[in-house]
Write an enzyme that holds these catalytic residues in place. Structure first.
Site, PDB file in Angstrom:
ATOM      1  N   CYS A  81      56.439  31.883  46.446  1.00  0.00           N
ATOM      2  CA  CYS A  81      55.725  32.916  47.187  1.00  0.00           C
ATOM      3  C   CYS A  81      55.091  32.323  48.438  1.00  0.00           C
ATOM      4  O   CYS A  81      54.566  31.214  48.410  1.00  0.00           O
ATOM      5  CB  CYS A  81      54.623  33.543  46.329  1.00  0.00           C
ATOM      6  SG  CYS A  81      55.215  34.689  45.103  1.00  0.00           S
ATOM      7  N   HIS A  82      55.113  33.092  49.505  1.00  0.00           N
ATOM      8  CA  HIS A  82      54.460  32.666  50.742  1.00  0.00           C
ATOM      9  C   HIS A  82      52.953  32.816  50.605  1.00  0.00           C
ATOM     10  O   HIS A  82      52.483  33.821  50.067  1.00  0.00           O
ATOM     11  CB  HIS A  82      54.927  33.529  51.923  1.00  0.00           C
ATOM     12  CG  HIS A  82      56.344  33.297  52.294  1.00  0.00           C
ATOM     13  ND1 HIS A  82      57.383  33.926  51.661  1.00  0.00           N
ATOM     14  CD2 HIS A  82      56.899  32.497  53.231  1.00  0.00           C
ATOM     15  CE1 HIS A  82      58.521  33.530  52.198  1.00  0.00           C
ATOM     16  NE2 HIS A  82      58.263  32.657  53.154  1.00  0.00           N
ATOM     17  N   MET A 117      54.063  40.617  44.694  1.00  0.00           N
ATOM     18  CA  MET A 117      53.671  39.580  43.742  1.00  0.00           C
ATOM     19  C   MET A 117      52.154  39.470  43.637  1.00  0.00           C
ATOM     20  O   MET A 117      51.626  39.212  42.561  1.00  0.00           O
ATOM     21  CB  MET A 117      54.297  38.228  44.118  1.00  0.00           C
ATOM     22  CG  MET A 117      55.817  38.214  43.984  1.00  0.00           C
ATOM     23  SD  MET A 117      56.446  38.797  42.389  1.00  0.00           S
ATOM     24  CE  MET A 117      55.693  37.643  41.278  1.00  0.00           C
ATOM     25  N   GLU A 118      51.459  39.688  44.737  1.00  0.00           N
ATOM     26  CA  GLU A 118      49.997  39.655  44.698  1.00  0.00           C
ATOM     27  C   GLU A 118      49.460  40.809  43.860  1.00  0.00           C
ATOM     28  O   GLU A 118      48.539  40.612  43.050  1.00  0.00           O
ATOM     29  CB  GLU A 118      49.427  39.705  46.122  1.00  0.00           C
ATOM     30  CG  GLU A 118      49.591  38.419  46.893  1.00  0.00           C
ATOM     31  CD  GLU A 118      51.018  38.106  47.361  1.00  0.00           C
ATOM     32  OE1 GLU A 118      51.252  36.961  47.794  1.00  0.00           O
ATOM     33  OE2 GLU A 118      51.903  38.989  47.293  1.00  0.00           O
ATOM     34  N   ASP A 132      41.004  38.219  26.994  1.00  0.00           N
ATOM     35  CA  ASP A 132      40.140  37.074  26.709  1.00  0.00           C
ATOM     36  C   ASP A 132      38.735  37.511  26.306  1.00  0.00           C
ATOM     37  O   ASP A 132      38.157  36.980  25.361  1.00  0.00           O
ATOM     38  CB  ASP A 132      40.075  36.159  27.932  1.00  0.00           C
ATOM     39  CG  ASP A 132      39.172  34.957  27.705  1.00  0.00           C
ATOM     40  OD1 ASP A 132      39.345  34.259  26.685  1.00  0.00           O
ATOM     41  OD2 ASP A 132      38.283  34.712  28.541  1.00  0.00           O
TER      42      ASP A 132
END
Length: 162
Positions: A81-82, A117-118, A132
Protein backbone atom coordinates in the site's frame (compact mmCIF):
# COMPACT_ATOMS: atom_id res chain seq x y z
CA UNK A 1 -4.86 -5.26 -24.86
CA UNK A 2 -6.79 -7.83 -22.84
CA UNK A 3 -9.94 -7.06 -20.85
CA UNK A 4 -9.14 -9.95 -18.50
CA UNK A 5 -8.59 -8.66 -14.95
CA UNK A 6 -5.08 -9.13 -13.61
CA UNK A 7 -3.42 -8.71 -10.25
CA UNK A 8 -1.96 -5.23 -10.04
CA UNK A 9 0.68 -5.96 -7.40
CA UNK A 10 2.67 -8.38 -9.57
CA UNK A 11 5.22 -7.29 -12.15
CA UNK A 12 5.73 -8.98 -15.53
CA UNK A 13 7.97 -11.59 -13.89
CA UNK A 14 5.25 -12.46 -11.36
CA UNK A 15 7.08 -10.84 -8.45
CA UNK A 16 5.48 -8.55 -5.85
CA UNK A 17 5.54 -4.94 -6.99
CA UNK A 18 4.13 -1.64 -5.80
CA UNK A 19 1.77 -0.09 -8.35
CA UNK A 20 3.30 2.95 -10.07
CA UNK A 21 0.78 5.76 -9.56
CA UNK A 22 3.07 8.45 -10.99
CA UNK A 23 1.01 8.93 -14.14
CA UNK A 24 -2.37 8.99 -12.40
CA UNK A 25 -4.41 12.14 -11.86
CA UNK A 26 -4.90 13.55 -8.38
CA UNK A 27 -8.60 13.30 -7.48
CA UNK A 28 -10.71 13.32 -4.35
CA UNK A 29 -11.26 9.68 -3.39
CA UNK A 30 -13.65 8.31 -0.81
CA UNK A 31 -14.08 4.72 0.37
CA UNK A 32 -16.48 3.25 2.91
CA UNK A 33 -16.09 -0.15 4.55
CA UNK A 34 -18.12 -2.07 7.11
CA UNK A 35 -17.40 -4.69 9.74
CA UNK A 36 -20.14 -6.59 11.56
CA UNK A 37 -19.38 -7.86 15.04
CA UNK A 38 -21.74 -10.38 16.61
CA UNK A 39 -21.47 -9.78 20.35
CA UNK A 40 -24.46 -11.80 21.49
CA UNK A 41 -27.69 -10.51 22.97
CA UNK A 42 -26.34 -10.29 26.53
CA UNK A 43 -23.49 -7.94 25.63
CA UNK A 44 -25.78 -5.95 23.31
CA UNK A 45 -28.16 -5.40 26.24
CA UNK A 46 -25.25 -3.87 28.15
CA UNK A 47 -24.56 -1.38 25.36
CA UNK A 48 -28.18 -0.54 24.45
CA UNK A 49 -28.26 2.45 26.78
CA UNK A 50 -24.89 3.77 25.61
CA UNK A 51 -21.23 2.94 25.47
CA UNK A 52 -20.03 0.09 27.66
CA UNK A 53 -17.39 1.22 30.16
CA UNK A 54 -14.43 -1.13 30.75
CA UNK A 55 -11.08 -0.95 32.53
CA UNK A 56 -9.53 -0.07 29.17
CA UNK A 57 -12.05 2.74 28.58
CA UNK A 58 -15.43 3.02 26.86
CA UNK A 59 -15.68 0.31 24.19
CA UNK A 60 -17.06 2.30 21.25
CA UNK A 61 -15.00 5.43 21.84
CA UNK A 62 -11.82 3.37 22.14
CA UNK A 63 -12.69 1.38 18.99
CA UNK A 64 -13.27 4.61 17.05
CA UNK A 65 -9.86 5.95 18.02
CA UNK A 66 -8.18 2.61 17.23
CA UNK A 67 -9.86 2.46 13.82
CA UNK A 68 -8.74 5.96 12.85
CA UNK A 69 -5.20 5.27 14.06
CA UNK A 70 -5.09 2.04 12.05
CA UNK A 71 -6.42 3.68 8.87
CA UNK A 72 -3.60 6.25 9.14
CA UNK A 73 -1.03 3.43 9.40
CA UNK A 74 -2.37 1.16 6.66
CA UNK A 75 0.80 1.33 4.57
CA UNK A 76 2.77 0.12 7.62
CA UNK A 77 0.49 -2.92 7.89
CA UNK A 78 -0.25 -3.89 4.27
CA UNK A 79 3.05 -4.38 2.41
CA UNK A 80 2.39 -2.79 -1.00
CA UNK A 81 0.00 0.00 0.00
CA UNK A 82 1.13 3.53 -0.74
CA UNK A 83 1.58 5.79 2.28
CA UNK A 84 -1.04 8.51 1.98
CA UNK A 85 -2.06 11.42 4.15
CA UNK A 86 -5.77 11.03 4.82
CA UNK A 87 -7.93 14.14 4.46
CA UNK A 88 -10.51 12.58 6.78
CA UNK A 89 -11.41 9.33 8.49
CA UNK A 90 -14.69 8.78 10.30
CA UNK A 91 -15.77 5.68 12.21
CA UNK A 92 -19.40 5.13 13.12
CA UNK A 93 -20.61 2.32 15.38
CA UNK A 94 -24.25 1.41 15.81
CA UNK A 95 -26.09 -1.38 17.54
CA UNK A 96 -27.81 -3.78 15.15
CA UNK A 97 -30.25 -5.60 17.41
CA UNK A 98 -30.59 -8.27 18.54
CA UNK A 99 -26.95 -9.29 18.82
CA UNK A 100 -24.48 -7.26 16.75
CA UNK A 101 -22.81 -3.93 16.12
CA UNK A 102 -22.07 -2.46 12.72
CA UNK A 103 -18.87 -0.48 12.31
CA UNK A 104 -18.46 1.76 9.27
CA UNK A 105 -15.25 3.52 8.34
CA UNK A 106 -15.22 6.27 5.72
CA UNK A 107 -11.81 7.39 4.54
CA UNK A 108 -11.16 10.38 2.28
CA UNK A 109 -8.03 11.53 0.47
CA UNK A 110 -7.05 13.83 -2.38
CA UNK A 111 -4.42 11.70 -4.10
CA UNK A 112 -3.34 9.57 -7.04
CA UNK A 113 -4.35 6.37 -5.26
CA UNK A 114 -7.49 5.15 -3.54
CA UNK A 115 -8.38 4.67 0.10
CA UNK A 116 -10.16 1.30 0.06
CA UNK A 117 -7.47 -0.36 2.13
CA UNK A 118 -7.52 2.46 4.68
CA UNK A 119 -11.30 2.15 5.08
CA UNK A 120 -11.09 -1.65 5.36
CA UNK A 121 -8.22 -1.42 7.86
CA UNK A 122 -10.06 1.16 9.97
CA UNK A 123 -13.22 -0.95 10.13
CA UNK A 124 -11.24 -4.13 10.83
CA UNK A 125 -9.16 -2.72 13.67
CA UNK A 126 -12.21 -1.04 15.23
CA UNK A 127 -13.91 -4.48 15.15
CA UNK A 128 -10.86 -6.15 16.69
CA UNK A 129 -10.85 -3.49 19.41
CA UNK A 130 -14.50 -4.19 20.23
CA UNK A 131 -13.61 -7.88 20.47
CA UNK A 132 -10.61 -7.18 22.70
CA UNK A 133 -12.57 -4.97 25.06
CA UNK A 134 -15.56 -7.32 25.34
CA UNK A 135 -13.78 -10.70 25.45
CA UNK A 136 -13.88 -10.72 29.26
CA UNK A 137 -17.66 -11.06 28.90
CA UNK A 138 -17.60 -13.76 26.21
CA UNK A 139 -15.26 -15.52 23.83
CA UNK A 140 -18.18 -16.31 21.51
CA UNK A 141 -17.83 -12.91 19.82
CA UNK A 142 -17.58 -13.22 16.03
CA UNK A 143 -16.26 -10.68 13.56
CA UNK A 144 -18.62 -11.87 10.87
CA UNK A 145 -18.01 -9.66 7.87
CA UNK A 146 -15.69 -6.95 6.70
CA UNK A 147 -16.31 -5.59 3.23
CA UNK A 148 -15.96 -2.59 0.99
CA UNK A 149 -19.30 -0.81 0.62
CA UNK A 150 -18.35 1.83 -1.92
CA UNK A 151 -15.54 3.86 -3.39
CA UNK A 152 -15.47 6.90 -5.64
CA UNK A 153 -12.94 9.14 -7.33
CA UNK A 154 -10.62 6.68 -9.04
CA UNK A 155 -10.56 4.94 -12.38
CA UNK A 156 -13.70 2.98 -11.51
CA UNK A 157 -16.35 3.71 -8.89
CA UNK A 158 -17.84 0.83 -6.92
CA UNK A 159 -21.03 0.48 -4.90
CA UNK A 160 -22.06 -2.71 -3.10
CA UNK A 161 -25.75 -3.50 -3.27
CA UNK A 162 -27.11 -5.49 -0.27
Amino acid sequence: MSDTPKLTHLNDAGQPSMVDVGGKTVTRRVARARSRVILGSEIIQLVQAGDLPTRKGPVFQTAIIAGVMAAKKTSDLIPLCHPIGLDDCQIRIEVAAPDAVIIECTATVTSKTGVEMEALTGASVAALTVYDMCKALSHDIVIAETRLLDKTGGKQDFHHVD
